[in-house]
Structures are given as C-alpha cells and as structure tokens.
Design a protein around this motif. Structure first.
Motif, mmCIF file in Angstrom:
data_model
loop_
_atom_site.group_PDB
_atom_site.id
_atom_site.type_symbol
_atom_site.label_atom_id
_atom_site.label_comp_id
_atom_site.label_asym_id
_atom_site.label_seq_id
_atom_site.Cartn_x
_atom_site.Cartn_y
_atom_site.Cartn_z
ATOM 1 N N VAL A 348 0.875 -1.174 0.000
ATOM 2 C CA VAL A 348 0.000 0.000 0.000
ATOM 3 C C VAL A 348 0.908 1.218 0.000
ATOM 4 N N ARG A 349 0.714 2.075 -1.013
ATOM 5 C CA ARG A 349 1.650 3.184 -1.175
ATOM 6 C C ARG A 349 0.959 4.525 -0.934
ATOM 7 N N PHE A 350 1.764 5.494 -0.583
ATOM 8 C CA PHE A 350 1.350 6.864 -0.309
ATOM 9 C C PHE A 350 2.438 7.751 -0.862
ATOM 10 N N GLY A 351 2.234 9.060 -0.864
ATOM 11 C CA GLY A 351 3.350 9.926 -1.185
ATOM 12 C C GLY A 351 3.025 11.098 -2.073
ATOM 13 N N MET A 352 4.027 11.921 -2.282
ATOM 14 C CA MET A 352 3.894 13.155 -3.045
ATOM 15 C C MET A 352 3.529 12.906 -4.504
ATOM 16 N N GLU A 353 3.882 11.732 -5.042
ATOM 17 C CA GLU A 353 3.503 11.437 -6.425
ATOM 18 C C GLU A 353 1.991 11.363 -6.579
ATOM 19 N N ASP A 354 1.314 10.839 -5.568
ATOM 20 C CA ASP A 354 -0.110 10.530 -5.691
ATOM 21 C C ASP A 354 -0.997 11.613 -5.089
ATOM 22 N N THR A 355 -0.811 11.899 -3.808
ATOM 23 C CA THR A 355 -1.616 12.913 -3.110
ATOM 24 C C THR A 355 -0.666 13.773 -2.277
ATOM 25 N N PRO A 356 -0.113 14.842 -2.848
ATOM 26 C CA PRO A 356 0.843 15.676 -2.099
ATOM 27 C C PRO A 356 0.141 16.644 -1.147
ATOM 28 N N ASN A 370 5.743 13.427 3.090
ATOM 29 C CA ASN A 370 5.647 11.970 2.990
ATOM 30 C C ASN A 370 5.527 11.293 4.350
ATOM 31 N N CYS A 371 6.206 11.823 5.355
ATOM 32 C CA CYS A 371 6.143 11.192 6.676
ATOM 33 C C CYS A 371 4.754 11.327 7.297
ATOM 34 N N GLU A 372 4.105 12.472 7.097
ATOM 35 C CA GLU A 372 2.746 12.639 7.602
ATOM 36 C C GLU A 372 1.788 11.680 6.904
ATOM 37 N N LEU A 373 1.962 11.499 5.610
ATOM 38 C CA LEU A 373 1.095 10.581 4.868
ATOM 39 C C LEU A 373 1.338 9.137 5.311
ATOM 40 N N ALA A 374 2.603 8.809 5.601
ATOM 41 C CA ALA A 374 2.913 7.468 6.102
ATOM 42 C C ALA A 374 2.176 7.210 7.408
ATOM 43 N N GLU A 375 2.185 8.186 8.300
ATOM 44 C CA GLU A 375 1.506 8.037 9.591
ATOM 45 C C GLU A 375 0.005 7.835 9.401
ATOM 46 N N LEU A 376 -0.575 8.565 8.452
ATOM 47 C CA LEU A 376 -2.006 8.419 8.170
ATOM 48 C C LEU A 376 -2.327 6.992 7.734
ATOM 49 N N VAL A 377 -1.512 6.441 6.826
ATOM 50 C CA VAL A 377 -1.746 5.083 6.332
ATOM 51 C C VAL A 377 -1.551 4.054 7.440
ATOM 52 N N ILE A 378 -0.486 4.208 8.209
ATOM 53 C CA ILE A 378 -0.225 3.266 9.305
ATOM 54 C C ILE A 378 -1.393 3.241 10.285
ATOM 55 N N ASN A 379 -1.929 4.422 10.618
ATOM 56 C CA ASN A 379 -3.063 4.495 11.537
ATOM 57 C C ASN A 379 -4.302 3.829 10.965
ATOM 58 N N GLU A 380 -4.513 3.995 9.677
ATOM 59 C CA GLU A 380 -5.696 3.392 9.051
ATOM 60 C C GLU A 380 -5.559 1.870 9.006
#
Length: 432
Positions: A348-356, A370-380
């Motif tokens: 499962v990927r996240f990041g500036m390429e997809d949703t900056p 990117n680190c904030e988006l990683a935290e969002l995914v981990i929490n979900e």
C-alpha cells in the motif's frame, strides 16, 4: 500476533505530475502550491534524510522519479537516480527501491529529442550496485499507444476479450506501426501532464522490449504501472505473452494500480470496484492458453492518484472496514481497501507522487509531507487490525523475488559483462 494480516508500506516520494511546468496557476494559493509540487523535495540530501525517516517508520518500498533540483521538473538524468539509490542501499539495507518511468515535461522531451526514446526508460539498464533499482516501472502511460492502435484495428478492448483466446490471436497478429504521432493520453492533470511528445507504436514496442531484456540481463525485477484499466491490463497481457517480450519471464511481476490517474482508471467508489481491478492483475499469473498452471507470481501495489481539486467527490463514507460509514479521503479509503482480508494487495503506497496533501476528518485539505502521509496510512491499517511488514526475508519472498534470486542472480555471476545468453535481433531505435 499470529494470523495477523501484514502489508508492505511503500512511498512514492516525488512523482512526475506535480511540477511547475505541468500546472497553470489558478490564484488559489494552497492548490497552486500543491499542484506545482512546492512541497516535494528534490535535493538529494533532503530526500535521503526523509527516506531514512520513512524507513524508521516501517517503509520498505521506495518509488522515486528523478527531478532536476534546480527547476523541479522531471529529468532523465541517471546521475540523479544513482545519487539517491547508492546512499539508500547503504543506509536502509532492506529497502526495495523502484524507479519511475512515466516521464514527460520540457526537459524530458528535450532529452528524447537529442538522444532518442530510450532516454525515457534508460534507468532500467542500471545495475543495482551502480545505483540502479530493484524495480523500474517498465510500462507507464506512453506505452499505451500500442493498445490505442490495437483498438483502432480490432475494436474496443473489453475484459472478456482480454481474458479470451481471441486476445491470443491479436497478440500473434498485431504488428506495431511506425506512424509518428503526438501522444496525448487521457489523464487527470492540472495542465500538461497528458502530453508525451511525438512517437510511434513501433518505437514504444522496441523500447519496452529492450527494457524487459535489460532487466533480465541484470537479474533484476519486473514492474509495471496501470493508469488506464483495460488498456493497461491488455498491454501487460500482451507483454507477458508476446514471444519477443516475455514480461515476467523470471517468474515475478509487480503491478502498481494507480487509481484515480485517469478517467479510465478512476478512484473506486466501492470495495467491489477496487477488487475487480486487483483480481484482473492477479489473473496475469496464468497464461491464456494454460489457465490452470501458475507461470509467475504477481504482486500488487496500490496508490491513490487524486488531484487536490477532486478531493470533495472522493470524501465519502467507507463501505467496508472498521470505520465503515465514516467519511474518508481517497488515501484512507485506499488503505482500508488494501487492509481487507481478501484484498490481494501486497504494497500500500502513499506519497507526493499521488496525493501531495493531507485531508482531515472534516474533508479539509492542507499541505503535508511523505512522513505525515505514512503516519495516516499506518493508523488506518492499525484501525483495521493490519500490521506493517518489515521482515526482509518475508518481504523478499512475498514480492516473488526468490526465484529471481536463485536463478537470475546466478546467471548474472556467470555473465559479468551482462551479455545475453542468446543475443536478441537488434533493431535501431528511432528518435524524434
């Protein structure tokens, strides 16, 4: 916990869409900042420091598009790729590195004009120890020109056609033409992201084939990206079964599903829509002529490529998962879908390429990294009782790489200069 589902956490760190040259300013300061990539890091030092932080959070798949640190535009410079890959291999020992290939923009077009279409994908020929990557997305938007020509000759592509023996006949009969044309493909983009320059189906066939062969010679892994569902699926099937290509011939293929990139692969309105695309990707483990024998391991990565101006239409209640009924942004919905027991997803990927950007619980948008988006995914994922896989042996096995390790790595040692065992017929690549 025994029996707990785990997913590999992946970051698409930079991307190719959100650049100054790909956006026409609107006057909305927040949206313009996001769409020009103002928050996307391009300095090697900043990128490496961020990647190390992501690694510490559990990220084990890192997807990277080279960008010119001075102009923020997409670049074909292999030196930029190598400048990122080498330190990451030293500092983040178990990180799987992936290079992007869906590149356009003024600097890319100039490079291709000077040196030929191979410039778009030349990073696929870099050995890992010289700053290459475990994966390179060999199939991206521009290669779909092949399937656009197939549609003109054979009619519309449907799921039933692609899954039938009739498509085997198309693979055998279709001959890519050398007709040069400007390549504009349907994508969601703020301005110029759909323009891939002037090329031909034959050029794209030859570049794609040669990139596959380069990965084979290096003993490295195969990866493609889907941006238009049926065309992408058809092209991957074509490349898997075409005798001059044999994509996934090492026994491994990773497919990234970039939901929301275009109207032909929209972000799914339901888990059932999401699963339909994942299931199609998994069918590529089998050849059309022999659907009972597994020929390769297909792993699936999923991303949410939603423009900032589209967030309202995708901020809707979840239809599955622990937070079912709660409104969630595209990235949270993607993580929830991937977390379902039967999702078929590996990364499962996240990041500036997809949703900056990030979207809060009220549907309001804000700048994020990117680190904030990683935290969002981990929490979900955690909310759905899914963990993040960090065991290197498990990840290597899961990504279908053990066969490659045992077979192609051995072959690479026998052929240290990288020459193929049976040289393929060479054809000069056209450049425009």
């Amino acid at each position: 916990m025994k029996g707990e589902k785990n997913l590999i956490l992946g970051c698409a760190s930079t991307g190719a869409k959100f650049t100054p040259g790909n956006h026409r300013t609107t006057g909305d300061m927040l949206l313009d900042k996001i769409s020009t990539g103002a928050t996307i890091k391009s300095s090697p030092l900043a990128l490496i420091a961020e990647a190390e932080a992501l690694y510490g959070m559990g990220c084990r798949y890192y997807h990277y598009h080279a960008r010119n640190p001075r102009t923020q535009e997409q670049s074909t410079s292999n030196e930029i790729y190598q400048e990122i890959s080498r330190p990451l291999q030293r500092r983040c020992k178990d990180l799987l590195i992936s290079f992007g290939a869906s590149r356009n923009g003024p600097e890319v077009r100039e490079s291709i004009h000077r040196f030929g279409e191979w410039e778009r994908i030349s990073q696929s020929g870099l050995p890992l120890h010289l700053g290459g990557a475990h994966f390179v997305t060999l199939q991206a938007a521009v290669e779909l020109q092949l399937m656009c020509e197939v549609e003109r000759q054979y009619g519309d592509l449907t799921l039933s056609l692609i899954d039938s023996e009739g498509f085997s006949k198309i693979i055998a009969d279709y001959k890519p033409s050398d007709r040069l044309a400007t390549t504009d493909l349907e994508t969601y983009s703020t301005s110029n992201g759909a323009n891939y320059g002037r090329t031909s189906p034959l050029i794209q066939f030859e570049v794609y084939r040669n990139a596959i062969q380069a990965r084979q010679r290096l003993g490295l892994f195969h990866e493609v990206e889907w941006v238009q569902f049926l065309r992408s699926y058809a092209l991957t099937r074509y490349a898997v079964e075409h005798p001059e290509m044999r994509l996934g011939g090492s026994g491994q293929l990773n497919i990234t599903l970039l939901f929301g990139f275009s109207p032909r692969l929209p972000f799914p309105k339901s888990y059932a829509e999401f699963k339909r695309v994942v299931d199609a990707a998994k069918r590529l483990e089998y050849d059309l002529a022999d659907p009972s024998v597994k020929k390769r391991q297909v792993t699936v990565s999923v991303g949410a490529a939603v423009l900032p101006g589209q967030i309202a239409e995708h901020f809707v209640p979840l239809d599955v998962g622990a937070r079912r009924g709660q409104a969630a942004c595209a990235l949270r919905r993607l993580a929830t879908y991937a977390a379902q027991p039967d999702s078929g997803v590996d990364v499962v990927r996240f990041g500036m390429e997809d949703t900056p950007y990030a979207v809060d619980e009220h549907g309001d948008i804000r700048l994020a990294d990117n680190c904030e988006l990683a935290e969002l995914v981990i929490n979900e994922l955690a909310a759905n009782s899914v963990g993040v896989q960090t065991d290197p042996d498990v990840i290597f096995e899961r990504m279908g790489s053990n066969w490659v390790k045992q077979s192609l790595f051995f072959e690479q040692r026998q052929l240290p200069l990288g020459q193929p065992r049976e040289p393929s017929p060479s054809r000069p690549l056209q450049s425009v």
